[in-house]
Scaffold this active site. Sequence first.
Site, PDB file in Angstrom:
ATOM      1  N   CYS A 185       0.832  -1.207   0.000  1.00  0.00           N
ATOM      2  CA  CYS A 185       0.000   0.000   0.000  1.00  0.00           C
ATOM      3  C   CYS A 185       0.874   1.267   0.000  1.00  0.00           C
ATOM      4  CB  CYS A 185      -0.968  -0.023   1.176  1.00  0.00           C
ATOM      5  SG  CYS A 185      -2.350   1.137   1.012  1.00  0.00           S
ATOM      6  N   HIS A 238      -3.784  -5.171   0.754  1.00  0.00           N
ATOM      7  CA  HIS A 238      -3.231  -5.698   2.005  1.00  0.00           C
ATOM      8  C   HIS A 238      -3.357  -7.225   2.028  1.00  0.00           C
ATOM      9  CE1 HIS A 238      -2.559  -1.921   4.240  1.00  0.00           C
ATOM     10  NE2 HIS A 238      -3.538  -1.467   3.481  1.00  0.00           N
ATOM     11  N   GLU A 250      -2.128  -9.202   4.192  1.00  0.00           N
ATOM     12  CA  GLU A 250      -2.070  -9.718   5.559  1.00  0.00           C
ATOM     13  C   GLU A 250      -3.433  -9.908   6.209  1.00  0.00           C
ATOM     14  OE1 GLU A 250      -1.451  -5.182   5.932  1.00  0.00           O
ATOM     15  OE2 GLU A 250      -1.068  -6.795   4.501  1.00  0.00           O
ATOM     16  N   THR A 260       5.039 -17.663  33.619  1.00  0.00           N
ATOM     17  CA  THR A 260       5.335 -19.082  33.844  1.00  0.00           C
ATOM     18  C   THR A 260       6.261 -19.629  32.768  1.00  0.00           C
ATOM     19  OG1 THR A 260       3.201 -19.408  34.931  1.00  0.00           O
ATOM     20  CG2 THR A 260       4.327 -21.369  34.123  1.00  0.00           C
TER      21      THR A 260
END
Length: 509
Positions: free
Chosen positions: A79, A167, A169, A227
Amino acid sequence: MQETLLILDFGSQFTQLIARRVRELNVYCEIHPYHSIPELHSGIKGVILSGSPHSTLEFNAPHPNLENIRGHFPLLGVCYGAQLLAQTSGGEVARSTHREYGRAMVQTIASDAQLFQGISAPSQVWMSHGDTIVRLPENAHIEASTADVAVAAYRFDNESTWGIQFHPEVYHSTDGFQLLKNFVLGACGFAGDWTPDSFVEATVASLKEQVGEDRVVLGLSGGVDSTVAAVLLSKAIGDRLHCIFVNNGLLRKDEYASVLKQYEGMGLQVKGVDATDDFLNPLEGVEDPETKRKTIGRVFIEVFDRESMAIPGVKWLGQGTIYPDVIESVSVKGPSATIKSHHNVGGLPDFMKLKVVEPLRMLFKDEVRRVGAALGIDAALLGRHPFPGPGLAIRILGPITRERVRILQEVDALYIQGLRDAGWYDKVWQAGAILLPVKSVGVMGDERTYEQVVALRAVESTDGMTADWVHLPYTFLADISNSIINKVRGVNRVVYDISSKPPATIEWE
């Protein structure tokens, strides 16, 4: 050297989606602001220029120096990136006579177009632009067109440099993932071997080198990020890792004891510290969200510093910082506007003389979970919903009091257990209850009540950067509402939040 795809961010709302799609190809990538191009090390094998809310026709439009990138690496402009490459190479960009926002169809594709291998016309793509390329540079040729945009995709002659106006994506571009695959694995030549197992192996080796023979202290929260960070560090340095789990009085009901029990048998040295009074006393009556966060951050540092000082020889602080925390703290125009403070980003106060180690700094949340699975961490722990660092403090709108904490803990416990019992807990990204700063009139038995209102929130997402509300069944919501009102003293009304992110955020504060 780690094989890396570099993404230069010009401020597009879709930039992080580019990174996520590349990661899905098992290729490591990094996002950097266009004005802060990192050192171009030998591991970099390709570059993508993102879209932008700016126009190349603006006086101060972003125009980075690409002379060390163009022609040296395969390059894809998306773009704005495509318009920038065309304009700076002798082409012409102009305001569109027919702007395209949303779905469009690629109608013609050049037969030898490398980016479009395995893609046939017509192919749906997602457009979002007010400018268009009206004339290509002399050394470039069109590779794909829509009915309204002649230069939907182009390539420079004898050069691995492409521009695409759409685009790839976003999911609305039906063949967008294939196009990115053609660029990343084909044109750039990535091996596609960046997997959770390879990440663990490389990270453990890196941590051993970074930390050496020093000791590390890490604040466990009971969540996935801290964790997994702890298990990685433990795998690297063994019993030189010391974990501290602080009860700030704002955890979920009974969570302090249950989390400590959960860590038993994981090979971690975990010390539990009940600091409820240290937190709730200075928070009493506090209403402002940022004041809540800063107070909790300050007290946590004080408590954590006190406890870490009792451990001899500690030189490092381990943190579970993940990539969205990092990205949201940096923008293409310098420090981003503060929406809310990130508890993991921003460094340490001067009096804490510890260096920071962040094993997960470049991972998205779902990638953290996959790494945790590769480490053998229990699926129930990895499936835990994200929980805000400040705890229930930012789910209590208005003043914090011990009574309001009690009410929200009771409501939250009923809601979360209800989701588990109904089989919905693992279907949503994050859920929680919010105590509102209003009261409403109700009737219980023959008596008038004037009590608290709570809102329930459940969202679906991949990484927390965008989210949509979950369409929980009406029958479930009715049952939970009835249970909360009947069992939690002080609540007489329950509502459900149906806002998406954006424009709302997942948390209310």
